[in-house]
Design an enzyme around this catalytic site. Sequence first.
Site, PDB file in Angstrom:
ATOM      1  CD  GLU A   1       6.739  -0.285 -10.345  1.00  0.00           C
ATOM      2  OE1 GLU A   1       5.844  -1.153 -10.364  1.00  0.00           O
ATOM      3  OE2 GLU A   1       7.141   0.263  -9.295  1.00  0.00           O
TER       4      GLU A   1
ATOM      5  CE  LYS B   1      -2.201  -0.042  -5.836  1.00  0.00           C
ATOM      6  NZ  LYS B   1      -1.488   0.550  -6.956  1.00  0.00           N
TER       7      LYS B   1
ATOM      8  NE  ARG C   1      -1.033  -4.302  -4.185  1.00  0.00           N
ATOM      9  CZ  ARG C   1      -1.191  -4.127  -5.496  1.00  0.00           C
ATOM     10  NH1 ARG C   1      -0.270  -4.538  -6.341  1.00  0.00           N
ATOM     11  NH2 ARG C   1      -2.275  -3.544  -5.967  1.00  0.00           N
TER      12      ARG C   1
ATOM     13  CE1 TYR D   1      -1.528   3.926  -4.656  1.00  0.00           C
ATOM     14  CE2 TYR D   1      -3.420   3.420  -6.023  1.00  0.00           C
ATOM     15  CZ  TYR D   1      -2.075   3.683  -5.900  1.00  0.00           C
ATOM     16  OH  TYR D   1      -1.281   3.683  -7.020  1.00  0.00           O
TER      17      TYR D   1
ATOM     18  NE  ARG E   1       3.234  19.982   7.669  1.00  0.00           N
ATOM     19  CZ  ARG E   1       4.541  20.225   7.794  1.00  0.00           C
ATOM     20  NH1 ARG E   1       4.996  20.950   8.804  1.00  0.00           N
ATOM     21  NH2 ARG E   1       5.394  19.776   6.897  1.00  0.00           N
TER      22      ARG E   1
HETATM   23  N1  PDD Z   1      -1.570   0.995 -10.205  1.00  0.00           N
HETATM   24  N2  PDD Z   1       3.237  -0.681 -10.489  1.00  0.00           N
HETATM   25  C1  PDD Z   1       2.752   0.498 -10.067  1.00  0.00           C
HETATM   26  C2  PDD Z   1       3.702   1.599  -9.778  1.00  0.00           C
HETATM   27  C3  PDD Z   1       1.360   0.675  -9.918  1.00  0.00           C
HETATM   28  O1  PDD Z   1       0.881   1.850  -9.488  1.00  0.00           O
HETATM   29  C4  PDD Z   1       0.485  -0.397 -10.232  1.00  0.00           C
HETATM   30  C5  PDD Z   1      -1.004  -0.277 -10.068  1.00  0.00           C
HETATM   31  C6  PDD Z   1       1.043  -1.606 -10.686  1.00  0.00           C
HETATM   32  C7  PDD Z   1       0.192  -2.808 -11.023  1.00  0.00           C
HETATM   33  O2  PDD Z   1      -0.356  -3.390  -9.873  1.00  0.00           O
HETATM   34  P1  PDD Z   1      -1.750  -4.176  -9.930  1.00  0.00           P
HETATM   35  O3  PDD Z   1      -1.592  -5.198 -10.994  1.00  0.00           O
HETATM   36  O4  PDD Z   1      -1.881  -4.767  -8.599  1.00  0.00           O
HETATM   37  O5  PDD Z   1      -2.811  -3.173 -10.284  1.00  0.00           O
HETATM   38  C8  PDD Z   1       2.412  -1.716 -10.781  1.00  0.00           C
HETATM   39  C9  PDD Z   1      -2.979   1.194  -9.995  1.00  0.00           C
HETATM   40  C10 PDD Z   1      -3.823   0.474 -10.978  1.00  0.00           C
HETATM   41  C11 PDD Z   1      -3.266   2.680  -9.916  1.00  0.00           C
HETATM   42  O6  PDD Z   1      -2.470   3.360  -9.291  1.00  0.00           O
HETATM   43  O7  PDD Z   1      -4.289   3.140 -10.427  1.00  0.00           O
END
Ligand code: PDD
Length: 287
Positions: free
Chosen positions: A183, A151, A52, A33, A101
Amino acid sequence: MTRTVYVNGDYLPETEAKVSIFDRAFLMADGVYEVTSVLDGKLIDFAGHATRLQRSLSELDMRAPCDMDELLEIHRELVRVNDIDEGLVYLQITRGAPGDRDFVFPDPETTEPTIVLFTQNKPGLADNPAARKGLKILSIEDQRWGRRDIKTVQLLYPSMGKMKARKAGCDDAWMVEDGFVTEGTSNNAYIVKGNRIITRALSSDILHGITRAAVLRFAAEAQMEIEERNFSIAEAQEADEAFITSASAFVMPVVEIDGAVLGDGTPGMRSTRLREIYLEESRKTAI
Ligand code: PDD
């Protein structure tokens, strides 16, 4: 107002949008996503998110259902029809719904990927009162899988982390592995010492934040020093300032970590300045 969403080529009212129960993301979290913010009705850093996304897809051997120009058009159309001035566009692509599945990946020749996009209307996203107050952070162990640079929609642990933080009277959690902060649950983490911005270096341990890349660039332009290295919770508690970044929070100051108050307990000067610069500069290049 009923939202218009996008599912597999169609713009539909949200109440009519459907995805199969055999979808790989529903059964196995086999999906990726992106979240792109919208300010003044325009997309912030779309190119970064698109790049990304392509990397996430390729790391998982997943096919893109359309090219990035089409994706941009879908984002823009949803922003337009849903009349979004400030908010977010959520995009999810999954390995599709093979009709049963099975742990084995379906044949990409016969199983089309699923693509879903929807908007989230968030008036006041830029002028967020939380940025004037600052966040309280709780540290938790990082128990996620090892490919955090992809992601994926496997968000159960970050979601549990956010709940733990809330139960402890905090706003969010920072995850810690081998003694060092990786993070935040949905954001990148930073500390500030003097004129230095310190944040973990890029690797598969963290998501390569699109906001992170922009903020580090703007910080360097503003003559701040950047140090990409590990830091511990103890070091963070002694820092002058701390903050997080993400597409939905932009730059958000942190004022407390595991009960230790940073500075005078109000958002730091550099964090606040970086938020202003980020909003100003990213608005200029929004599309
Ligand atoms: N989350 N680290 C994690 C684990 C994240 O899920 C996100 C973003 C970031 C920051 O990435 P970016 O600057 O590209 O948004 C770092 C999004 C916003 C979410 O899951 O809603």
